[in-house]
Enzyme design. Structure first.
Site, PDB file in Angstrom:
ATOM      1  N   ASP A  60     -15.611  -3.517  -0.316  1.00 26.02           N
ATOM      2  CA  ASP A  60     -15.117  -3.203   1.017  1.00 26.02           C
ATOM      3  C   ASP A  60     -16.305  -2.909   1.930  1.00 26.02           C
ATOM      4  O   ASP A  60     -17.062  -1.964   1.685  1.00 26.02           O
ATOM      5  CB  ASP A  60     -14.173  -1.999   0.965  1.00 26.02           C
ATOM      6  CG  ASP A  60     -13.047  -2.193  -0.040  1.00 26.02           C
ATOM      7  OD1 ASP A  60     -12.577  -3.339  -0.165  1.00 26.02           O
ATOM      8  OD2 ASP A  60     -12.639  -1.212  -0.684  1.00 26.02           O
TER       9      ASP A  60
ATOM     10  N   ASP B   6       0.862  -1.183   0.000  1.00 25.24           N
ATOM     11  CA  ASP B   6       0.000   0.000   0.000  1.00 25.24           C
ATOM     12  C   ASP B   6       0.897   1.231   0.000  1.00 25.24           C
ATOM     13  O   ASP B   6       1.727   1.404   0.907  1.00 25.24           O
ATOM     14  CB  ASP B   6      -0.892   0.020   1.235  1.00 25.24           C
ATOM     15  CG  ASP B   6      -1.946  -1.084   1.227  1.00 25.24           C
ATOM     16  OD1 ASP B   6      -1.924  -1.905   0.285  1.00 25.24           O
ATOM     17  OD2 ASP B   6      -2.764  -1.123   2.154  1.00 25.24           O
TER      18      ASP B   6
END
Length: 237
Positions: A131, A8
């Site tokens: 998500d 990330d």
């Protein structure tokens, strides 16, 4: 089962967020390319690369992602996520030596976008990231919540030709509390290959994902903090 180490990227560094909150960020590596090369050397077959700046709408890391793809893309399959919200952003990413893009927010806010991209590039090169926060969709870098149910959007993208879904329980992400396996299994029952993400704390969680019959697992903080090695994760798969 696929093991996908996570990289990330936030402001040029490898970070992990807690529950997706930008203010709760821990930096682990100043060079994302070097981290990708380490994962590749350790046997990774996949990498899950996220442009957090683009997801949050305050910058982008396309140059770094290109360098990662050029460094390891010949031997490691790379999926790129974060801010893929238009056909052109998908095309731009897929011009790199990567395996697939992950469409997140746009699957909710622009549902007509998914099917044309799948038709253009093929099912193998397009995944959708769903998500969840309390059963609803977290979007735009997880800073907003949609009224749509995860299961409803999953059915829609499967109908649009998507065969791979990445499912994250936002409340577990970066918390080392274990993934939401039940939620992932429910989505897989709808007809997609589901990759679980969020909350992996060690080898036991990886084995549990495999035992549930899921298609893969994304691992971040547990690798960076030495709670398991990539070799151990691969052995569990």
């Amino acid at each position: 089962m696929d093991i996908l180490p996570a990289i990330d990227i936030r402001r040029g560094h490898v970070v992990r967020l807690s529950q997706g909150e930008a203010a709760r960020s821990t930096a682990y590596e100043t060079d994302p390319v070097a981290q990708a090369e380490r994962f590749a050397a350790d046997g990774a077959a996949w990498l899950h690369v996220v442009d957090l700046d683009r997801a949050f709408g305050d910058g982008e890391n396309s140059v770094l992602i290109r360098r990662i793809a050029e460094a390891v893309g010949a031997t490691v399959r790379i999926e790129v996520s974060g801010g893929i919200r238009s056909a052109e952003s998908a095309r731009s990413a897929l011009r790199l030596p990567i395996a697939r893009v992950v469409i997140g927010t746009a699957a909710v806010t622009a549902p007509g976008l998914v099917a044309p991209i799948v038709r253009e590039f093929g099912k193998a090169r397009v995944a959708v990231g769903l998500d969840a926060r309390a059963g609803k969709l977290a979007i735009r870098g997880w800073i907003e919540t949609s009224d749509e149910l995860v299961s409803d959007v999953a059915r829609r993208v499967i109908d649009a030709g998507v065969e791979t879904i990445i499912y994250t329980d936002v409340t577990r992400d970066g918390m080392l509390t274990g993934p939401d396996i039940d939620g992932a299994v429910q989505l897989q029952a709808l007809g997609a290959r589901v990759i679980a993400s969020g909350g992996i704390s060690g080898a036991a969680d990886v084995r549990a994902v495999r035992a549930a019959g899921l298609s893969g697992v994304i691992i971040g903080r547990a690798l960076y903090e030495g709670r398991l090695t990539l070799a151990e994760a691969l052995a569990c798969a």
